[in-house]
Design an enzyme around this catalytic site. Structure first.
Site, PDB file in Angstrom:
ATOM      1  N   ASP A 181       0.885  -1.157   0.000  1.00  0.00           N
ATOM      2  CA  ASP A 181       0.000   0.000   0.000  1.00  0.00           C
ATOM      3  C   ASP A 181       0.930   1.216   0.000  1.00  0.00           C
ATOM      4  OD1 ASP A 181      -2.072   1.776   0.091  1.00  0.00           O
ATOM      5  OD2 ASP A 181      -3.122   0.809   1.754  1.00  0.00           O
TER       6      ASP A 181
HETATM    7  C1  BGC Z   1      -4.973   3.345   0.108  1.00  0.00           C
HETATM    8  C2  BGC Z   1      -5.077   2.345  -1.022  1.00  0.00           C
HETATM    9  C3  BGC Z   1      -4.948   3.059  -2.336  1.00  0.00           C
HETATM   10  C4  BGC Z   1      -3.625   3.808  -2.367  1.00  0.00           C
HETATM   11  C5  BGC Z   1      -3.390   4.547  -3.654  1.00  0.00           C
HETATM   12  C6  BGC Z   1      -3.739   4.238  -0.015  1.00  0.00           C
HETATM   13  O1  BGC Z   1      -3.819   5.273   0.892  1.00  0.00           O
HETATM   14  O2  BGC Z   1      -4.951   2.675   1.342  1.00  0.00           O
HETATM   15  O3  BGC Z   1      -6.296   1.661  -0.937  1.00  0.00           O
HETATM   16  O4  BGC Z   1      -5.043   2.151  -3.387  1.00  0.00           O
HETATM   17  O5  BGC Z   1      -3.629   4.768  -1.321  1.00  0.00           O
HETATM   18  O6  BGC Z   1      -4.193   5.644  -3.777  1.00  0.00           O
END
Ligand code: BGC
Length: 764
Positions: free
Chosen positions: A276
């Site tokens: 993530d």
């Molecule tokens: C989130 C993810 C997301 C990623 C990219 C993160 O803060 O937890 O779910 O895909 O950002 O935007």
């Protein structure tokens, strides 16, 4: 002579160069291993990280924007043109594609369709429908030049307060896994990829980057990993996104037990794992743990990993192993295939898909004396959300759509009359209140809903006289980065309760009915006000066609067929994790101890006889069904087929959700009283029509995870199949015997909690 010799040298140099050029391996033409062997260390260190986020994003951990090919995408990978490796583009998220809708010096708009949130889709219990949504979503991904959609979100809804529950599907892993598999299959049918997230145990937003989830091995296997296992095995998502949190002491993204031993080895997963955004601390540990790609990409990762290689803490072969997985996915991508994307997906067609899907996910909880469907007439439309619906959540799951349909417009289009003075009053009030709100500065911010407009007793009395019925919509929104509050968010606030009570009094006094529509991201209290109203419909956050979808259900154009994919308790304190959510210390929890073990949701309520307000699997229809004629063998051999007949015994066409639960013997392990093992949705059954439903049970469905033996064990003894249209409304049962214990699968003894969980609870 000299000239000739010189020419000869030049010619031979040229031929060496062209020979060398020819010899450089190219992705797609040469074996992947040769391409990797031709990479410099610098290239290797670049391709295992994203290319970073542009400074303009400025939105904390959520990727707001990358510039270049697709503006507003969440990330991209490093291109190595000399080896024929293109950059691929990754974008959010579960309820539709999130990219910027506007671009500098470009009058064109790049809108994407806002589909219903994950919880709404799961509540349809219709895998074909979810696949259709995925197909439409994936088409937008491909036509806007994106390669991988960072979706679906599929963590278990452990507690109703989790701020991202709206992106997730259910409290149950079988619903979660099958709905996710359908979504992945739909999206990927376009030749683009998915990233199932957040692997794993990311069940809260409070201190999500650091919290340590302390969970028994059994609960991990049976509840928190199971949905991912189903999706991986059934639908082969191109990528998996590891989660921010720690699991039993180790960050998920640095956790080799999770990513190598379980995901890749036990489950045979072939795609690649990405972190993530900005997750984890020890980048070399991430690489080692087979977290193949680090997102969105930081310079510090390059430095740290290079240092680990220089110091021989990490071998280059480990990088090669991860890169091979990345390249195998890049090979399938539209970018690699040089797909000529149009920037013109068929948004009109997709609007019809979202309208249908949203309506099918809505859950009718109460319908006294056939209050619904509404006959034509005049509706007193109350509640701010009736004029200003929440159509999606915030954070990375927010979608930049072209429009959204209000309930007022939806009802008018469906032929209902509304009170102009009332709607003008609401619109002015909402606009004025919104002006007083702080400006949203980033997508992680979820603004509080505007306080409910207060109507006087006289106003309500007059409305009751002049309208045929009152319809109140209560709205809630949530997003990434924080969890919801018990008071004021789970429970209704005073203004909301007053609106319901006073309206009901005024309308019931003149024999007119009151309907409540819940425009909510996640579960709210219903038990404490439900007796005051005649009908209750959960509309969730229904996507951009919101008002039309709700009107379709209210007027009966679509017969409701959504069922709850999570239990609504009588009190928040009944929730099995109420005391341990979000962990300690509550303000910024270091750890969250999952004391309830496998007793999540209905597994808890049913086993410990706690009466819910509305049980898991519950949902009403404008017609009635019977489930009959169960057929199954009386002894379990290798597998088993179970059939039932479903009949529409009412007056209008409708669809039923058929749920198969199993009660297993509990001699060597304690077990939930019943567990969902399979489900199906009927087609639209005409009055009197019968459909035969067939379920297949296999040995896995009989097994529970015994941590002491690190194995899935099906105990010998009597099993009871229970089939119904909710977890409590069982209409058919049948028992069968398993003559001998089955050791269904022996697995690695990994991910044991180090502390907190008592010995007694460690096998729950
Ligand atoms: C989130 C993810 C997301 C990623 C990219 C993160 O803060 O937890 O779910 O895909 O950002 O935007």
């Amino acid at each position: 002579m000299k000239v000739k010799k010189g020419l000869g040298i030049v010619l031979s140099l040229l031929s060496t160069v062209s020979f060398a050029q020819k010899a450089i391996p190219q992705l797609g033409k040469s074996p992947v291993k040769e391409v990797i062997a031709a990479m410099t260390l610098d290239e290797k260190l670049n391709i295992i990280r994203g290319t970073g986020m542009s400074a303009s994003a400025g939105t904390g951990p959520v990727a707001g924007s990358i510039s270049g090919k697709v503006q507003g995408a969440a990330g991209s990978t490093y291109a190595i043109p000399r080896l024929g490796i293109p950059s691929i583009i990754l974008a959010d998220g579960p309820a539709g594609l999130r990219i910027d809708s506007t671009r500098a010096n470009d009058p064109k708009r790049y809108y994407a369709t806002a589909f219903p949130i994950g919880t709404a889709l799961a509540s349809s219990w219709n895998t074909e429908l979810v696949k259709k949504v995925g197909k439409a979503m994936g088409n937008e991904v491909r036509e806007y030049g994106v390669d991988i959609l960072l979706a679906p979100g599929m963590n278990i809804q452990r507690n109703p307060l989790c701020g991202r529950n709206f992106e997730y599907y259910s409290e149950d892993p079988v619903v979660t896994g099958n709905i996710a598999a359908a979504m992945v299959a739909g999206i990927q049918s376009n030749g683009v990829g998915t990233s199932i997230k957040h692997f794993a145990v990311n069940n809260q937003e409070s201190n999500r980057n650091n919290v340590n989830a302390v969970v028994s091995q059994r609960a991990l296997r049976e509840i928190y990993l199971k949905g991912f296992e189903i999706a991986v095995k059934k639908a082969a998502p191109w990528t998996v996104m590891s989660s921010y949190n720690k699991i039993n002491g180790t960050y998920a993204s640095e956790n080799g037990d999770l990513l190598s031993s379980i995901l890749k080895k036990e489950w045979g997963y072939k795609g690649f794992v990405m972190t993530d955004w900005f997750a984890g601390r020890n980048y070399a540990a991430q690489v080692k743990a087979e977290n193949d790609m680090l997102m969105p990409g930081r310079k510090s990762e390059y430095r740290q990993i290079k240092e680990a290689i220089d110091n021989k803490v990490l071998s280059e072969a480990v990088l090669d192993r991860n890169i091979e997985r990345i390249l195998n996915i890049i090979l399938k991508s539209p970018a690699f295939k040089q797909y000529k994307y149009t920037n013109q997906p068929n948004l009109k067609e997709h609007a019809a898909v979202t309208r249908e899907a949203a309506a099918e996910g809505m859950v009718l909880l109460k319908n006294e004396n056939n209050t619904l469907p509404l006959k034509t007439g005049k509706i007193a439309l109350l509640g701010n959300a009736s004029y200003d619906l929440f159509v999606g959540g915030t954070g990375s799951g927010e979608v930049y759509k072209a429009y959204s349909v209000s309930l007022l417009d939806g009802l008018r289009r469906a032929g209902f009359q509304t009170d102009k003075k009332l709607s003008d009053g609401y619109k002015t009030y909402i606009a004025e209140e919104k002006l007083k709100q702080p400006k949203r500065t980033n997508i992680l911010q979820t603004l509080k809903p505007v306080t409910e407009k207060t109507l006087s007793g006289e106003e309500l009395t007059a409305l009751a006289q002049n309208s045929d019925l009152a319809l109140i919509t209560i709205g809630r929104n949530a997003g990434e980065g924080s969890d919801r509050e018990v008071e004021g968010q789970y429970y209704f606030n005073t203004e909301e309760l007053n609106l319901i009570e006073k309206t009901s009094k005024a309308f019931h006094a003149v024999g007119k009915k009151v309907v409540v529509v819940l425009n909510i991201d996640g579960l709210v209290d219903i038990a404490h006000w439900r007796n005051s109203v005649d009908a209750i419909l959960i509309a969730w956050l229904p996507g951009q066609e919101a008002g039309n979808s709700i009107a379709d259900i209210l007027c009966g154009k679509v017969n409701p067929s959504g069922h709850l994919a999570a239990t609504i308790p009588i009190n928040y304190s009944d929730v099995p994790s109420a005391k341990s959510f979000p962990g300690v210390p509550a303000e910024r929890p270091d750890s969250a101890v999952y004391n309830e073990g496998v007793y999540v949701g209905y597994r808890y309520y049913n086993t410990f006889n706690v009466q819910p307000a509305y049980e898991f699997g519950y949902g009403l229809s404008y017609t009635n069904f019977t489930i009959s004629d169960i057929k199954a063998n009386s002894t379990f051999a290798k597998g088993m087929t179970v059939t039932v007949n479903v009949k529409n015994i009412g007056k209008v066409p409708g669809k039923e959700v058929v749920q198969l639960y199993l009660s297993a013997p509990a001699k060597t392990m304690d077990k939930p009283e019943r567990e969902l093992k399979a489900f199906a949705k009927t087609k639209l059954l005409q009055p009197g029509e019968i459909q035969k439903i067939t379920f297949a049970l296999n040995a896995n469905d009989l097994a529970s995870f015994d941590s002491k033996r690190s194995a899935w064990i099906a105990e010998a003894g009597k099993y009871t199949i229970k089939i119904g249209n909710s977890s409590r409304n069982i209409q058919q049962t049948k028992t069968f015997n398993l003559n001998q214990e089955l050791v269904v699968e022996k697995v690695n003894n990994v991910l044991a909690p180090q502390s907190y969980i008592s010995e007694a609870k460690s096998n729950q």
